[in-house]
Design an enzyme around this catalytic site. Structure first.
Site, PDB file in Angstrom:
ATOM      1  CD  GLU A  91      -0.785   0.920   5.916  1.00  0.00           C
ATOM      2  OE1 GLU A  91      -1.077   1.151   7.091  1.00  0.00           O
ATOM      3  OE2 GLU A  91      -1.641   0.864   4.998  1.00  0.00           O
ATOM      4  CG  HIS A 102      -1.856   1.163   1.258  1.00  0.00           C
ATOM      5  ND1 HIS A 102      -2.350   1.692   2.428  1.00  0.00           N
ATOM      6  CD2 HIS A 102      -2.375   1.931   0.260  1.00  0.00           C
ATOM      7  CE1 HIS A 102      -3.119   2.724   2.158  1.00  0.00           C
ATOM      8  NE2 HIS A 102      -3.143   2.895   0.847  1.00  0.00           N
ATOM      9  CG  ASN A 109      -6.382   4.435   4.571  1.00  0.00           C
ATOM     10  OD1 ASN A 109      -6.058   5.613   4.662  1.00  0.00           O
ATOM     11  ND2 ASN A 109      -6.228   3.762   3.448  1.00  0.00           N
TER      12      ASN A 109
END
Length: 278
Positions: free
Chosen positions: A146, A134, A184
């Protein structure tokens, strides 16, 4: 290394730029060769601006662009790494990955740039092992990646991915699969809560953002951040968090749904909670 990147938008183009800048060949794919070429041309124009401002040399820009290739999908057959950056929709991602599963060589590593979806679900039924990579926007500037391990992601693949991230100048953090991962899971509810405060009439959008910037030393407030991310993306991630956990703290504010329905997605549409020049 040969990296095939599916999804040539802001994230895909940025990922291609980073891999190419570090000496790798990046194949860039979109809905068509013509679409991918338009994204490549847009990246070339962006680099030209950097050259004009003296931030990079023309030779460096030409060298970087020479390793970003736009070809038919069949050229991905011998890719060493596939990174999918298509729409944040499980069905769309699974359909693409299943097609690539029969196309790519056995040794190809499959990675997803999903911001919130299950790696385990995405990898179900695939012959190729899968890992999450990510990246964050803008990819060339943001250091974090990530590295997400699904239930069936081999430990050695996680280590390989960590080393790859370091090799392209990024800082990896290893995350066990969970809705929203780390960033997130914390960041998107922050944007949602900013909208809640606005809807309750506690303060104006501008003052909410100033309060969080100056009171918490955040680089930007929740409403401008949501405008930057795109409220459609914020809503999508909030819905994933809520549907996976059924925790009411992850219920998206109705004003976000209203903004998305109105097409007021933020910077990319020219209007969100603030107005921008497109």
């Amino acid at each position: 290394m040969k990296v095939a990147i599916f999804g040539a938008g802001t994230m895909g183009s940025g990922i291609a730029q980073v891999f190419s800048a570090n000496g790798h060949t990046a194949l860039l794919y979109a809905t068509s060769v013509e679409s991918a070429q338009r994204h490549k041309d847009k990246l070339a124009a962006s680099l030209s601006k950097r050259v004009a401002k003296g931030k990079m040399t023309q030779e460096a820009a030409d060298d970087l662009m020479s390793r970003i290739l736009v070809e038919e999908v069949a050229a991905a057959a011998d890719a060493d790494l596939v990174i999918e950056c298509v729409a944040e929709n499980m069905a769309v991602k699974k359909e693409l990955l299943q097609r690539l599963d029969t196309l790519c060589k056995e040794e190809t590593v499959f990675a997803t740039n999903t911001s919130s979806l299950s790696i385990t679900e995405m990898a179900k039924g695939l012959m190729h092992p899968m890992v999450g990579m990510h990246f964050f926007n803008p990819v060339p500037a943001m250091k974090l990646v990530e590295v997400i391990s699904g239930a069936n992601t081999p430990t050695e693949l996680v280590e390989w991915t960590k080393n790859l991230c370091v090799g392209i100048g990024k800082t990896p953090v290893v995350v066990n699969e969970a809705p929203g991962f780390v960033v997130n899971k914390i960041l998107i509810p922050y944007c949602n809560e900013g909208v809640c405060v606005l809807q309750e009439g506690v303060a104006s959008a501008e003052d909410i953002d100033i309060a969080m910037q100056l009171g918490c030393n955040h680089p930007m407030g929740p409403l401008h951040l949501g405008d930057l991310i795109g409220w459609d993306v914020v809503l999508n991630i909030m819905d994933v968090l809520y549907n996976e956990t059924h925790d009411p703290k992850y219920r998206a504010n109705v004003l976000i749904r209203k903004m998305v329905r109105a097409g007021k997605l933020g910077i990319k549409t020219g209007e969100g909670f603030f107005t921008y020049n497109k």
